[in-house]
Design a protein around this motif. Structure first.
Motif, short mmCIF file in Angstrom:
data_model
loop_
_atom_site.label_atom_id
_atom_site.label_comp_id
_atom_site.label_asym_id
_atom_site.label_seq_id
_atom_site.Cartn_x
_atom_site.Cartn_y
_atom_site.Cartn_z
N HIS A 208 0.82 -1.21 0.00
CA HIS A 208 0.00 0.00 0.00
C HIS A 208 0.86 1.26 0.00
N SER A 211 2.96 1.72 -3.38
CA SER A 211 2.13 2.09 -4.52
C SER A 211 1.57 3.50 -4.37
N SER A 315 0.58 -3.88 -8.20
CA SER A 315 0.24 -3.63 -6.80
C SER A 315 -1.18 -4.11 -6.49
N THR A 319 -2.11 -7.04 -3.87
CA THR A 319 -3.07 -6.75 -2.80
C THR A 319 -4.15 -7.82 -2.73
N GLN A 335 -6.26 -0.09 -0.64
CA GLN A 335 -5.20 0.18 -1.63
C GLN A 335 -5.54 1.43 -2.45
#
Length: 391
Positions: A208, A211, A315, A319, A335
């Motif tokens: 998190h 990104s 990402s 996630t 996210q």
């Protein structure tokens, strides 16, 4: 089944492309907006970031609703709502009213982000998930490419507000298509075993954070590239928009390529770290080019815009895989919240920094963010779990 899941993916990409072209297309109208409203660059950048307020307010809520009720209902409501708010933004008067309409559009549009990722987690297994999520994430540069190609000329012909009717119309049409094509996987269809929170593992937090930091080069390119070409390089808005439309298409290809790369090397984070390093270098090249040579600045601008678009799919895939099916909607909401929180800050903050210290130093400052992301990206010990929702 193969045809079905690729059809679902196609509908998701088209719907999200329409939504992105509305929510993130306003920056391509900044020169026209400033001329029509008599506002500063910082004020225009703040208005362009207005949809992100709505996105931030609703992301985690939509994720929890998607986990509870499934993808079809939430994505349909969100896509139709985005279109309705886009029509409102085009028809009402005054910058403040425009900002409120864009905030509402962002609130509805955020539903597509979490539900579309969740639908892909259900439809594709781990061997194709990087590719599928890369294709899904290509909707952002595709939406920006569409906005760059059509909004400046439509804004010149009709007015900057009326140009928003086109992406709003796409959202209205695709809302109906989503209701027919996209399946749903509500909680009742899954195992009733309670999964532990994935946030006990620091890797998900690091994904998190990394990104979110990578949003800086992405949004500097997306929000300010056209303004830079018009004000600093003396391009006309239509020509600059046409160039950036092509560049965003290349960025879409980069996201798909990054997804394939991650499937081949069985890692989402190793490619993401390399891309973050490349983004740092390209931002510095843009800054140096602004000082020494306009062609070098153009090369750096193009490189930033393409490279910064590439890691988003990685990402999001990481996630979803780290969170597992019981937490996927909420984790993707978190996210997206982190990324959009950073994006909300980028537009007004970078505009203020440019005003205070000029483009070269502002670009160097922006290069620090992807550099920090290189160190945060959790490569060591990465173990993507082959999770999926029931099909």
């Amino acid at each position: 089944m193969l045809r079905s899941r690729w059809s679902i993916l196609t509908v998701i990409v088209v719907a999200q492309t329409g939504s992105i072209s509305l929510l993130y297309g306003v920056p391509f109208l900044i020169p026209l907006m400033r001329e029509a409203e008599g506002i500063t660059l910082t004020q225009a950048g703040t208005l362009a970031a207005a949809p992100l307020l709505g996105v931030l307010a609703m992301l985690i809520i939509w994720g929890a609703l998607a986990d509870r009720f499934g993808e079809r209902l939430i994505m349909t409501v969100g896509t139709l709502g985005t279109g309705v708010c886009g029509v409102g933004a085009a028809l009402i008067d005054g910058p403040a009213a425009l900002g409120l309409a864009l905030v509402a559009a962002g609130g509805f549009g955020s539903s597509i982000n979490v539900t579309s990722g969740r639908a892909i987690l259900a439809a594709f297994d781990v061997t194709q998930r990087g590719l599928a999520m890369g294709i899904r994430q290509s909707a952002q540069p595709l939406g920006l490419s569409l906005a760059a190609a059509i909004l400046p000329p439509l804004g010149l012909a009709w007015g900057y507000r009326e140009a928003l009717l086109v992406p709003a119309g796409i959202c209205l049409v695709m809302g109906l298509v989503v209701a027919v094509v996209v399946p749903s996987h509500p909680r009742e269809e899954r195992s009733h075993v309670r999964a532990p929170s994935p946030y006990r593992d620091q890797r998900l937090w690091r994904v998190h954070l990394a990104s979110a930091l990578l949003v800086w080069p992405q949004f500097v390119g997306a929000v300010f590239a056209l303004t830079y070409l018009v004000t600093e390089q003396r391009w006309d808005p239509v020509t600059a928009g046409a160039l950036l439309a092509v560049v965003q298409l290349l960025g879409a290809g980069g996201r798909i390529g990054a997804g394939i790369w991650s499937d081949r090397v069985d890692s989402r984070m190793r490619p993401m770290r390399i891309i973050a390093a490349a983004g740092t270098v390209s931002m510095v090249v843009w800054a140096l080019g602004d000082v020494f040579a306009a062609p070098l600045a153009l090369f750096g601008l193009v490189a930033v815009t393409i490279i910064a678009a590439c890691p988003n799919g990685l990402s999001f895939t990481a996630t979803a895989e780290l969170a597992g099916p019981a937490w996927a909607g909420r984790a993707m909401g978190v996210q997206n919240t982190g990324q959009n929180s950073m994006a909300l800050a980028v537009a007004p903050a970078f505009a203020a920094i440019v005003t205070a210290i000029g483009w070269p130093l502002a670009l160097i400052a922006a290069a620090v963010f992807p550099l920090v992301a290189v160190g945060l990206t959790p490569v060591r010990g990465e173990r993507p779990d082959a999770v999926a929702l029931p099909r």
